[in-house]
Design an enzyme around this catalytic site. Structure first.
Site, PDB file in Angstrom:
ATOM      1  N   LYS A  96       0.886  -1.168   0.000  1.00 51.14           N
ATOM      2  CA  LYS A  96       0.000   0.000   0.000  1.00 51.14           C
ATOM      3  C   LYS A  96       0.922   1.214   0.000  1.00 51.14           C
ATOM      4  O   LYS A  96       1.571   1.512   0.997  1.00 51.14           O
ATOM      5  CB  LYS A  96      -0.908   0.009   1.223  1.00 51.14           C
ATOM      6  CG  LYS A  96      -1.849   1.212   1.273  1.00 51.14           C
ATOM      7  CD  LYS A  96      -2.820   1.091   2.451  1.00 51.14           C
ATOM      8  CE  LYS A  96      -3.785   2.272   2.453  1.00 51.14           C
ATOM      9  NZ  LYS A  96      -3.204   3.471   3.066  1.00 51.14           N
ATOM     10  N   GLY A 157      -8.386  10.145   8.813  1.00 52.11           N
ATOM     11  CA  GLY A 157      -8.814  10.356  10.185  1.00 52.11           C
ATOM     12  C   GLY A 157      -9.825  11.464  10.382  1.00 52.11           C
ATOM     13  O   GLY A 157     -10.220  11.743  11.516  1.00 52.11           O
ATOM     14  N   ALA A 184      -9.577   6.162   3.305  1.00 57.10           N
ATOM     15  CA  ALA A 184      -9.365   7.326   4.180  1.00 57.10           C
ATOM     16  C   ALA A 184     -10.561   8.266   4.220  1.00 57.10           C
ATOM     17  O   ALA A 184     -11.208   8.522   3.212  1.00 57.10           O
ATOM     18  CB  ALA A 184      -8.113   8.115   3.797  1.00 57.10           C
ATOM     19  N   GLY A 185     -10.823   8.770   5.427  1.00 56.15           N
ATOM     20  CA  GLY A 185     -11.837   9.796   5.619  1.00 56.15           C
ATOM     21  C   GLY A 185     -13.227   9.301   5.937  1.00 56.15           C
ATOM     22  O   GLY A 185     -14.129  10.102   6.196  1.00 56.15           O
ATOM     23  N   ASN A 206      -9.610   2.621   9.146  1.00 53.50           N
ATOM     24  CA  ASN A 206      -8.965   2.242  10.394  1.00 53.50           C
ATOM     25  C   ASN A 206      -9.538   3.021  11.571  1.00 53.50           C
ATOM     26  O   ASN A 206     -10.159   2.465  12.477  1.00 53.50           O
ATOM     27  CB  ASN A 206      -7.463   2.456  10.277  1.00 53.50           C
ATOM     28  CG  ASN A 206      -6.663   1.951  11.472  1.00 53.50           C
ATOM     29  OD1 ASN A 206      -5.444   1.952  11.453  1.00 53.50           O
ATOM     30  ND2 ASN A 206      -7.304   1.494  12.542  1.00 53.50           N
ATOM     31  N   THR A 207      -9.353   4.342  11.545  1.00 50.59           N
ATOM     32  CA  THR A 207      -9.686   5.175  12.698  1.00 50.59           C
ATOM     33  C   THR A 207     -11.143   5.067  13.112  1.00 50.59           C
ATOM     34  O   THR A 207     -11.452   5.045  14.310  1.00 50.59           O
ATOM     35  CB  THR A 207      -9.341   6.647  12.401  1.00 50.59           C
ATOM     36  OG1 THR A 207      -8.007   6.725  11.883  1.00 50.59           O
ATOM     37  CG2 THR A 207      -9.428   7.491  13.660  1.00 50.59           C
TER      38      THR A 207
END
EC number: 2.8.1.10
Length: 260
Positions: A96, A157, A184-185, A206-207
């Site tokens: 990645k 995040g 992301a986001g 993830n977050t």
């Protein structure tokens, strides 16, 4: 079924392994998510020692495919070097690829990203590039040999969800044969569902799971959101309209006036 290069998986949810309250919760959340691919930072593993060994043991117990990343790299040279170390450590040609261009937004350095991807693909890597939603950048990555492209929904995040829906839709329309992953986001299962409704093949996050009050329950929620979004896309969503359209017919005799 979904293909990432030569590997076929069933889950359309990829998740990260950082920021969890504990390793045990991370492991339970990954199981609850149904994810078959997890991202792992080389920097975490490279720290070595008992902590790294324990983490790696937990990952191995999950029987998942590891996707190493170059998180934190800010130059082409650093990203390429990190990718080569990851291949040696994890025994995989998958990477990645992240080349960060701005410290505040963590926006990718798209020029460096394309350069690094070109170098790595020539060296036998199968690259998963983290990029913006820019069509030209995505096209350059495909021209370099990427069969997977991972545009962001919003800054890493931020939990804002999809900011530029039209641009993501354009990517899907223009790159029909490329595996597209929103990366992301994303902050809510509804955000993930929305990405799949656009026809995206998968999402990576993830977050939103790791920082939830209950990461395991949130992982399950994202799993359901992804399934709902994909099912809706396959079912065929109706087109949005600018004006109302009655769902109940108003022509003819009311049923209570009908003669039996």
């Amino acid at each position: 079924m979904l293909k990432f290069y030569d590997k076929t998986v069933t889950s359309r949810l990829l998740i990260g392994t950082a920021l969890y309250p504990s390793p045990a919760i991370m492991q339970d959340a990954i199981r609850a998510s149904g994810a078959e691919i997890v991202t792992v930072s080389l920097r975490r593993e490279a720290a070595g020692g008992k902590t790294g060994d324990a983490f790696w043991k937990l990952i191995n117990e999950l029987n998942v495919t590891v996707l190493p990343n170059t998180a934190g790299c800010r130059s082409v040279r650093e990203a390429v070097t990190t990718a080569k170390l990851a291949r040696e450590l994890f025994g995989t040609s998958w990477i990645k690829l992240e080349v960060i261009g701005d410290n505040d937004t963590l926006q990718p350095d798209v020029i460096g990203l394309v350069e690094a991807a070109t170098i790595l693909i020539k060296d036998g890597f199968e690259v998963f590039p983290y990029c913006t939603e820019d069509l030209t950048v995505a096209t350059r990555l495909v021209d370099a040999g990427c069969r997977v492209v991972m545009p962001w929904a919003a800054p890493i995040g931020s939990a804002k969800g999809i900011i530029n829906r039209d641009a993501l839709k354009l990517l899907r329309d223009r790159l029909p044969d490329i595996t597209l992953v929103v990366d992301a986001g994303l902050g809510a299962p509804s955000h993930a569902a929305g990405a799949l409704e656009l026809g995206y093949d998968a999402v990576l996050l993830n977050t939103a799971i790791a920082k939830a009050a209950d990461p395991v329950a949130m992982a399950r929620a994202f799993r359901l959101g992804v399934e709902a979004g994909r099912t809706a896309y396959e079912a065929g969503l109706m087109d949005a309209r600018d004006f109302a359209s009655p769902s109940t017919p108003v022509v003819g005799t009311p049923f209570w006036h009908a003669v039996s």
